[in-house]
Design a protein around this motif. Structure first.
Motif, PDB file in Angstrom:
ATOM      1  N   ILE A 121      78.509 -29.575 -60.789  1.00  0.00           N
ATOM      2  CA  ILE A 121      78.363 -30.923 -61.159  1.00  0.00           C
ATOM      3  C   ILE A 121      79.757 -31.247 -61.894  1.00  0.00           C
ATOM      4  CG2 ILE A 121      77.055 -32.474 -62.733  1.00  0.00           C
ATOM      5  CD1 ILE A 121      74.731 -30.567 -62.572  1.00  0.00           C
ATOM      6  N   ALA A 122      80.508 -32.359 -61.056  1.00  0.00           N
ATOM      7  CA  ALA A 122      81.603 -32.734 -61.602  1.00  0.00           C
ATOM      8  C   ALA A 122      81.616 -34.130 -62.421  1.00  0.00           C
ATOM      9  CB  ALA A 122      82.719 -32.861 -60.525  1.00  0.00           C
ATOM     10  N   PHE A 123      82.472 -34.411 -63.215  1.00  0.00           N
ATOM     11  CA  PHE A 123      82.795 -35.555 -63.988  1.00  0.00           C
ATOM     12  C   PHE A 123      84.098 -35.652 -64.541  1.00  0.00           C
ATOM     13  CE2 PHE A 123      81.140 -32.015 -66.460  1.00  0.00           C
ATOM     14  CZ  PHE A 123      81.715 -32.109 -67.575  1.00  0.00           C
ATOM     15  N   SER A 127      83.033 -40.216 -68.102  1.00  0.00           N
ATOM     16  CA  SER A 127      81.555 -39.963 -67.978  1.00  0.00           C
ATOM     17  C   SER A 127      80.623 -39.840 -69.134  1.00  0.00           C
ATOM     18  CB  SER A 127      81.146 -38.606 -67.188  1.00  0.00           C
ATOM     19  OG  SER A 127      81.936 -38.518 -66.002  1.00  0.00           O
ATOM     20  N   LYS A 128      79.817 -40.839 -69.217  1.00  0.00           N
ATOM     21  CA  LYS A 128      78.760 -40.807 -70.401  1.00  0.00           C
ATOM     22  C   LYS A 128      78.097 -39.274 -70.799  1.00  0.00           C
ATOM     23  CE  LYS A 128      76.831 -45.363 -69.655  1.00  0.00           C
ATOM     24  NZ  LYS A 128      77.516 -45.464 -68.215  1.00  0.00           N
ATOM     25  N   TYR A 129      78.188 -39.046 -72.064  1.00  0.00           N
ATOM     26  CA  TYR A 129      77.757 -37.713 -72.674  1.00  0.00           C
ATOM     27  C   TYR A 129      78.683 -36.516 -71.891  1.00  0.00           C
ATOM     28  CZ  TYR A 129      73.763 -40.790 -73.395  1.00  0.00           C
ATOM     29  OH  TYR A 129      73.049 -41.781 -73.892  1.00  0.00           O
ATOM     30  N   ALA A 130      79.864 -36.741 -71.679  1.00  0.00           N
ATOM     31  CA  ALA A 130      80.848 -35.696 -71.210  1.00  0.00           C
ATOM     32  C   ALA A 130      80.961 -34.527 -72.032  1.00  0.00           C
ATOM     33  CB  ALA A 130      82.235 -36.365 -70.708  1.00  0.00           C
ATOM     34  N   ASP A 131      81.426 -34.900 -73.379  1.00  0.00           N
ATOM     35  CA  ASP A 131      81.383 -33.605 -74.362  1.00  0.00           C
ATOM     36  C   ASP A 131      80.161 -32.825 -74.353  1.00  0.00           C
ATOM     37  OD1 ASP A 131      84.062 -34.438 -74.792  1.00  0.00           O
ATOM     38  OD2 ASP A 131      83.610 -35.667 -76.657  1.00  0.00           O
ATOM     39  N   SER A 228      83.076 -45.458 -62.283  1.00  0.00           N
ATOM     40  CA  SER A 228      81.698 -46.228 -61.908  1.00  0.00           C
ATOM     41  C   SER A 228      80.643 -45.338 -61.637  1.00  0.00           C
ATOM     42  CB  SER A 228      82.148 -47.123 -60.693  1.00  0.00           C
ATOM     43  OG  SER A 228      82.714 -46.330 -59.820  1.00  0.00           O
ATOM     44  N   LEU A 229      80.815 -44.043 -61.634  1.00  0.00           N
ATOM     45  CA  LEU A 229      79.987 -43.029 -61.456  1.00  0.00           C
ATOM     46  C   LEU A 229      80.177 -42.026 -62.656  1.00  0.00           C
ATOM     47  CD1 LEU A 229      77.464 -42.314 -59.705  1.00  0.00           C
ATOM     48  CD2 LEU A 229      79.031 -40.955 -58.563  1.00  0.00           C
ATOM     49  N   ASP A 230      79.109 -41.525 -63.224  1.00  0.00           N
ATOM     50  CA  ASP A 230      79.162 -40.637 -64.283  1.00  0.00           C
ATOM     51  C   ASP A 230      79.100 -39.090 -63.695  1.00  0.00           C
ATOM     52  OD1 ASP A 230      79.264 -42.313 -66.610  1.00  0.00           O
ATOM     53  OD2 ASP A 230      77.114 -42.494 -66.134  1.00  0.00           O
ATOM     54  N   ASN A 243      91.224 -31.990 -59.950  1.00  0.00           N
ATOM     55  CA  ASN A 243      91.482 -31.712 -61.331  1.00  0.00           C
ATOM     56  C   ASN A 243      90.301 -32.615 -62.044  1.00  0.00           C
ATOM     57  OD1 ASN A 243      94.087 -30.597 -61.294  1.00  0.00           O
ATOM     58  ND2 ASN A 243      94.746 -32.334 -60.510  1.00  0.00           N
ATOM     59  N   LEU A 244      89.254 -32.544 -61.639  1.00  0.00           N
ATOM     60  CA  LEU A 244      88.075 -32.917 -62.213  1.00  0.00           C
ATOM     61  C   LEU A 244      87.383 -32.031 -63.145  1.00  0.00           C
ATOM     62  CD1 LEU A 244      86.079 -34.672 -59.210  1.00  0.00           C
ATOM     63  CD2 LEU A 244      87.225 -35.692 -60.920  1.00  0.00           C
ATOM     64  N   LYS A 245      86.859 -32.470 -64.440  1.00  0.00           N
ATOM     65  CA  LYS A 245      85.866 -31.598 -65.227  1.00  0.00           C
ATOM     66  C   LYS A 245      84.444 -31.006 -64.348  1.00  0.00           C
ATOM     67  CE  LYS A 245      87.488 -33.809 -69.684  1.00  0.00           C
ATOM     68  NZ  LYS A 245      88.051 -32.749 -70.112  1.00  0.00           N
ATOM     69  N   TYR A 246      84.101 -30.088 -64.624  1.00  0.00           N
ATOM     70  CA  TYR A 246      82.858 -29.706 -64.101  1.00  0.00           C
ATOM     71  C   TYR A 246      82.106 -28.471 -64.670  1.00  0.00           C
ATOM     72  CZ  TYR A 246      85.421 -25.628 -62.221  1.00  0.00           C
ATOM     73  OH  TYR A 246      86.299 -24.476 -61.980  1.00  0.00           O
ATOM     74  N   ILE A 247      80.836 -28.502 -64.732  1.00  0.00           N
ATOM     75  CA  ILE A 247      80.223 -27.247 -65.082  1.00  0.00           C
ATOM     76  C   ILE A 247      79.515 -26.502 -64.051  1.00  0.00           C
ATOM     77  CG2 ILE A 247      79.571 -28.909 -67.277  1.00  0.00           C
ATOM     78  CD1 ILE A 247      76.479 -28.784 -65.787  1.00  0.00           C
ATOM     79  N   THR A 248      79.557 -25.106 -64.158  1.00  0.00           N
ATOM     80  CA  THR A 248      79.085 -24.365 -63.338  1.00  0.00           C
ATOM     81  C   THR A 248      77.407 -24.322 -63.406  1.00  0.00           C
ATOM     82  OG1 THR A 248      79.708 -22.226 -64.499  1.00  0.00           O
ATOM     83  CG2 THR A 248      81.178 -23.067 -62.889  1.00  0.00           C
TER      84      THR A 248
END
Length: 344
Positions: A121-123, A127-131, A228-230, A243-248
Motif C-alpha cells: 500500500i503506497a502513499f 496522504s491523510k494519517y500517513a504518520d 488527490s488520492l491518499d 520514491n513513494l512511501k509504502y507499507i508492506t
C-alpha cells in the motif's frame, strides 16, 4: 574458437536481416521496429532495457532498432492480440497464467516466467494519517475505511494488479478474521464475493467517491503524488521506482511468498471481461514472442537480452526480483534454451 563465434554471430545477423521487414537509413544501415505490449508495472525497467538493447543491436548486429511500446493492464495487453487482432512482437504480462489461458496455442507456443513482485500500500507524506500508517501498518484496513480517506486500485478486468488487490483484501478477511473485503470493496463498488470467491462484473461501478479505480496500476501514481488520492494498492517495485512511501503487508496476504501458495489459493476471482476464474497465487511475470511476430528473430534476440545478466541487472536496479533461473514452458526456442529451466 573466435572465428567460429564470429561466423555464428554473422549467421544470426543475416537471419535477422532476412526476417526484418524493416528498412535502411540514408547511410544504408538496417533498421527495424519491435512492437511490445507490456504490463504498466514493467514500464520503467523495459524503458531502460530497450535503451540498452538498442545500443547492443546497433553495435553487435548492425541494426538500428526502434520500439513501439504499449503499456496497459496485462489482461488488456493480451486482448489487444486475441480480441482486436493487433500485431505485436512481444507480450509481457504481470501474471504469467494469462499466456497459457488466453494465448496458447493460437497466438504463441511458449512462454517464460521471469520476475516476481509483491502487493504493498503506497502513499506520500500528503496522504491523510500517513504518520499513523507508518507507525501502525497492521491498522491499514482501519485507516482505509475512514470516511475522510481515499484509496484506489486498478481495474480487475484489465489489470492483474487490480484483481490481485481485491484478492489481497479477501485474504485479509481470512488472516485478520475481520470483514475487510466487505468494508473496503463490497460497500464501495459492485465487486462482490460469495464466500472466498470474488466476482468482478464486466462493468465496474464505484459507489463511493472515496474509491478510485483506473485501467492500470501506474495510472494511480500521479493521483497519489499530487495529493488527490491518499493510498493505493501497487506493486512494491513501482512504489520504489517512484520514491513513494509504502507499507508492506503480511506474507500471508501480499502474494510474495511461494511457501504460502496453499493459503493464497483459498481465494479466487471470476473476471467479467474474460469469463475466466483466477486463483490467488504468488506473483510471477511472464513473457512470450508471438508466432506471427512481425520481427520474430529480432524479438527473440531481445528476449535473450532480457534473460541475460545485463537484463537481470536492470531489473535489480529497478527494485524487481528476477527468477533464478527463469522457467520456460512449451516449444521453447533454441535461442533461449541455455538461459532458462525448461518444464513440461
Amino acid at each position: 574458437m573466435r572465428l567460429g563465434l564470429k561466423i555464428a554471430s554473422l549467421a544470426i545477423v543475416f537471419l535477422i536481416l532476412g526476417c526484418l521487414g524493416g528498412g535502411e537509413t540514408e547511410t544504408g544501415q538496417k533498421t527495424a521496429k519491435l512492437i511490445i505490449f507490456h504490463a504498466g508495472s514493467l514500464s520503467v525497467p523495459f524503458s531502460q532495457l530497450e535503451s540498452e538493447f538498442a545500443k547492443y543491436a546497433e553495435k553487435e548486429l548492425g541494426i538500428k532498432v526502434t520500439f513501439q511500446d504499449e503499456a496497459s493492464g496485462s489482461v488488456k495487453a493480451v486482448r489487444k492480440v486475441t480480441d482486436l487482432g493487433k500485431k505485436a512482437d512481444i507480450v509481457a504480462v504481470a501474471d504469467y497464467t494469462l499466456i497459457p489461458q488466453l494465448m496458447v496455442p493460437n497466438y504463441t507456443d511458449f512462454y517464460v516466467l521471469f520476475a516476481t513482485n509483491e502487493i504493498v500500500i503506497a502513499f506520500t507524506e500528503k496522504s491523510k494519517y500517513a504518520d499513523e500508517m507508518l507507525k501502525n501498518p497492521d491498522k491499514w484496513y482501519e485507516i482505509l475505511a475512514r470516511e475522510d480517506v481515499s484509496f484506489g486500485f486498478s481495474d480487475p478486468n484489465q489489470d492483474p494488479c487490480g484483481y490481485r488487490s481485491v484478492m489481497v483484501m479477501k485474504l485479509a478477511d481470512l488472516y485478520y478474521g475481520k470483514p475487510i473485503f466487505e468494508t473496503l470493496v463490497e460497500k464501495t463498488t459492485n465487486i462482490y464475493a460469495n464466500g472466498t470467491h470474488i466476482y468482478a462484473p464486466k462493468e465496474i461501478i464505484v459507489k463511493d467517491k472515496r474509491v478510485v479505480i483506473r485501467p492500470k496500476e501506474t495510472d494511480l501514481v500521479g493521483l497519489v503524488e499530487s495529493g488527490s488520492l491518499d493510498y493505493f494498492f501497487i506493486y512494491k517495485s513501482v512504489a520504489e521506482q517512484h520514491n513513494l512511501k509504502y507499507i508492506t503487508l503480511p506474507n500471508e496476504i501480499n502474494l510474495k511468498d511461494f511457501s504460502k501458495a496453499d493459503f493464497y489459493k483459498k481465494v479466487s476471482i471470476t473476471l467479467g471481461s474474460t469469463g475466466k476464474t483466477i486463483y490467488a497465487k504468488p506473483i510471477v511475470y511472464g513473457i512470450t514472442v508471438l508466432k506471427d511476430a512481425p520481427n520474430r528473430e529480432l524479438a527473440l534476440e531481445f528476449l535473450k537480452f532480457l534473460l541475460s545478466e545485463k537484463g537481470k541487472e536492470i531489473f535489480r536496479e529497478n527494485h524487481q526480483d528476477f527468477l533464478t533461473p527463469p522457467v520456460a514452458f512449451g516449444n521453447v526456442p533454441e535461442e533461449i534454451k541455455g538461459l532458462v529451466e525448461i518444464k513440461e
